[in-house]
Write a protein that holds these residues in place. Structure first.
Motif, PDB file in Angstrom:
ATOM      1  N   UNK A 162       7.328  -3.832  18.016  1.00 40.02           N
ATOM      2  CA  UNK A 162       6.442  -2.657  18.015  1.00 40.02           C
ATOM      3  C   UNK A 162       6.967  -1.516  18.872  1.00 40.02           C
ATOM      4  N   UNK A 163       8.301  -1.450  19.009  1.00 41.66           N
ATOM      5  CA  UNK A 163       8.906  -0.348  19.774  1.00 41.66           C
ATOM      6  C   UNK A 163       9.097   0.841  18.824  1.00 41.66           C
ATOM      7  N   UNK A 164       8.589   2.037  19.165  1.00 39.23           N
ATOM      8  CA  UNK A 164       8.763   3.190  18.259  1.00 39.23           C
ATOM      9  C   UNK A 164      10.219   3.655  18.229  1.00 39.23           C
ATOM     10  N   UNK A 165      10.932   3.294  17.151  1.00 37.94           N
ATOM     11  CA  UNK A 165      12.387   3.477  17.072  1.00 37.94           C
ATOM     12  C   UNK A 165      12.813   4.933  17.261  1.00 37.94           C
ATOM     13  N   UNK A 166      12.045   5.875  16.722  1.00 37.58           N
ATOM     14  CA  UNK A 166      12.464   7.284  16.790  1.00 37.58           C
ATOM     15  C   UNK A 166      12.297   7.883  18.184  1.00 37.58           C
ATOM     16  N   UNK A 167      11.553   7.210  19.026  1.00 37.89           N
ATOM     17  CA  UNK A 167      11.255   7.786  20.354  1.00 37.89           C
ATOM     18  C   UNK A 167      11.835   6.981  21.508  1.00 37.89           C
ATOM     19  N   UNK A 168      12.231   5.763  21.218  1.00 39.41           N
ATOM     20  CA  UNK A 168      12.659   4.868  22.293  1.00 39.41           C
ATOM     21  C   UNK A 168      13.956   4.163  21.879  1.00 39.41           C
ATOM     22  N   UNK A 169      14.955   4.174  22.769  1.00 39.46           N
ATOM     23  CA  UNK A 169      16.246   3.539  22.486  1.00 39.46           C
ATOM     24  C   UNK A 169      16.369   2.246  23.290  1.00 39.46           C
ATOM     25  N   UNK A 170      16.691   1.169  22.607  1.00 37.91           N
ATOM     26  CA  UNK A 170      16.986  -0.066  23.341  1.00 37.91           C
ATOM     27  C   UNK A 170      18.425   0.029  23.858  1.00 37.91           C
ATOM     28  N   UNK A 171      18.634  -0.331  25.101  1.00 41.59           N
ATOM     29  CA  UNK A 171      19.991  -0.227  25.642  1.00 41.59           C
ATOM     30  C   UNK A 171      20.599  -1.571  25.992  1.00 41.59           C
ATOM     31  N   UNK A 172      19.787  -2.558  26.272  1.00 42.49           N
ATOM     32  CA  UNK A 172      20.329  -3.859  26.665  1.00 42.49           C
ATOM     33  C   UNK A 172      19.246  -4.925  26.552  1.00 42.49           C
ATOM     34  N   UNK A 173      19.697  -6.157  26.536  1.00 44.25           N
ATOM     35  CA  UNK A 173      18.761  -7.277  26.656  1.00 44.25           C
ATOM     36  C   UNK A 173      19.295  -8.187  27.765  1.00 44.25           C
ATOM     37  N   UNK A 174      18.407  -8.537  28.687  1.00 43.54           N
ATOM     38  CA  UNK A 174      18.820  -9.360  29.828  1.00 43.54           C
ATOM     39  C   UNK A 174      18.072 -10.691  29.774  1.00 43.54           C
ATOM     40  N   UNK A 175      18.755 -11.761  29.349  1.00 41.20           N
ATOM     41  CA  UNK A 175      18.117 -13.082  29.390  1.00 41.20           C
ATOM     42  C   UNK A 175      18.032 -13.533  30.853  1.00 41.20           C
ATOM     43  N   UNK A 176      16.889 -14.094  31.230  1.00 40.19           N
ATOM     44  CA  UNK A 176      16.672 -14.486  32.635  1.00 40.19           C
ATOM     45  C   UNK A 176      16.212 -15.940  32.721  1.00 40.19           C
ATOM     46  N   UNK A 177      16.831 -16.681  33.638  1.00 40.74           N
ATOM     47  CA  UNK A 177      16.430 -18.076  33.899  1.00 40.74           C
ATOM     48  C   UNK A 177      16.771 -18.406  35.342  1.00 40.74           C
ATOM     49  N   UNK A 178      16.242 -19.528  35.818  1.00 41.17           N
ATOM     50  CA  UNK A 178      16.675 -19.986  37.133  1.00 41.17           C
ATOM     51  C   UNK A 178      18.151 -20.351  37.045  1.00 41.17           C
ATOM     52  N   UNK A 179      18.814 -20.156  38.172  1.00 44.44           N
ATOM     53  CA  UNK A 179      20.253 -20.366  38.237  1.00 44.44           C
ATOM     54  C   UNK A 179      20.543 -21.831  38.548  1.00 44.44           C
ATOM     55  N   UNK A 180      21.381 -22.446  37.711  1.00 45.22           N
ATOM     56  CA  UNK A 180      21.815 -23.813  38.025  1.00 45.22           C
ATOM     57  C   UNK A 180      22.910 -23.741  39.082  1.00 45.22           C
ATOM     58  N   UNK A 181      23.032 -24.788  39.910  1.00 45.52           N
ATOM     59  CA  UNK A 181      24.062 -24.720  40.943  1.00 45.52           C
ATOM     60  C   UNK A 181      25.456 -24.619  40.324  1.00 45.52           C
ATOM     61  N   UNK A 182      26.359 -23.987  41.042  1.00 45.05           N
ATOM     62  CA  UNK A 182      27.729 -23.846  40.544  1.00 45.05           C
ATOM     63  C   UNK A 182      28.500 -22.918  41.430  1.00 45.05           C
ATOM     64  N   UNK A 183      29.709 -22.639  41.022  1.00 41.81           N
ATOM     65  CA  UNK A 183      30.572 -21.790  41.853  1.00 41.81           C
ATOM     66  C   UNK A 183      30.009 -20.370  41.932  1.00 41.81           C
ATOM     67  N   UNK A 184      29.998 -19.823  43.126  1.00 36.57           N
ATOM     68  CA  UNK A 184      29.571 -18.426  43.311  1.00 36.57           C
ATOM     69  C   UNK A 184      30.752 -17.637  43.834  1.00 36.57           C
ATOM     70  N   UNK A 185      31.680 -17.408  42.938  1.00 37.92           N
ATOM     71  CA  UNK A 185      32.911 -16.725  43.367  1.00 37.92           C
ATOM     72  C   UNK A 185      32.946 -15.309  42.826  1.00 37.92           C
ATOM     73  N   UNK A 186      33.709 -14.427  43.481  1.00 44.72           N
ATOM     74  CA  UNK A 186      33.904 -13.105  42.900  1.00 44.72           C
ATOM     75  C   UNK A 186      34.514 -13.225  41.502  1.00 44.72           C
TER      76      UNK A 186
END
Ligand SMILES: Cc1cc2nc3c(=O)[nH]c(=O)nc-3n(C[C@H](O)[C@H](O)[C@H](O)COP(=O)(O)O)c2cc1C
Length: 202
Positions: A162-186
């Motif tokens: 129900x997003x009004x396409x002519x007036x609103x632009x989608x720019x991204x979708x961000x899936x969000x969840x809790x983070x499982x443990x793992x390497x946190x490296x640059x």
């Protein structure tokens, strides 16, 4: 904000915990930090649609998978891109299981053709908020990934939500969840000396 947070906030795909729900309050608090981001003339063009409904996520995931596959077709990835592609494929296959999909939208739609200034102002007024959001999520143990593959079907997803396409632009979708443990490296990046010039390009 710590240097560690800035340098270890990665595109999280395989380390998303698909079994644990994400609290609405956490999402709202992170969006509250997102909207501290700068925008041209302080226009604050951001709007967010948070999708948690299973059937709706399934439909978005179908569009995402098609967009993702189309984006890959005919491309020969560099060897260093293969791991990302593999995890990209994993996310495409599991998107509907991610507890929250945050659709980031910007008020307005760009004219065609569009000037470089207008383009920079439009996207430059929304992606800082996306990155703020991802940093805020990471700071509280939530993982996310900036994605755009569903935009190949922007109109269809707009209709679905129900997003009004002519007036609103989608720019991204961000899936969000809790983070499982793992390497946190640059992340793997070209060295700064290679991408920086002083006073002149050449
Ligand atoms: C504009 C933009 C679009 C992106 N689109 C997608 C996408 O559709 N799907 C995906 O899995 N990752 C997507 N990414 C994530 C990138 O692949 C990721 O940021 C990059 O590989 C660096 O990952 P790293 O920080 O974990 O090293 C996108 C990133 C940006 C900035």
């Amino acid at each position: 904000m710590s240097i560690e947070l800035l340098s270890t906030t990665r595109a999280i795909r395989r380390r998303l915990d698909l079994s644990r729900p994400v609290e609405r309050q956490d999402l709202l608090e992170c969006l509250d930090i997102a909207i501290q981001a700068p925008s041209g003339s302080n226009r604050q063009p951001w709007r967010f649609v948070i999708v948690q409904d299973g059937a709706t996520k399934q439909q978005i995931a179908e569009y995402y998978r098609k967009g993702f596959a189309a984006n890959l077709s005919g491309r020969t990835p560099r060897p260093d891109q293969l791991r990302d592609l593999d995890s990209g494929q994993y996310l495409a296959e599991h998107l509907a299981e991610v507890p929250a999909l945050v659709l980031v939208c910007s008020l307005g739609r760009l004219p065609e053709p569009v000037s470089a200034l207008r383009l920079a102002s439009f996207y430059g007024s929304i992606f800082p908020a996306v990155w703020n959001f991802m940093l805020a999520l990471r700071d509280r143990g939530l993982g996310s990934c900036l994605t755009t593959a569903h935009l190949a079907y922007e109109r269809e997803v707009a209709e679905l939500l129900g997003i009004p396409f002519d007036e609103v632009t989608q720019v991204a979708m961000v899936p969000v969840a809790h983070l499982l443990p793992g390497a946190d490296r640059p992340g793997r990046r070209a060295p700064v000396a290679e991408v920086t010039r002083w006073d002149r390009w050449a």
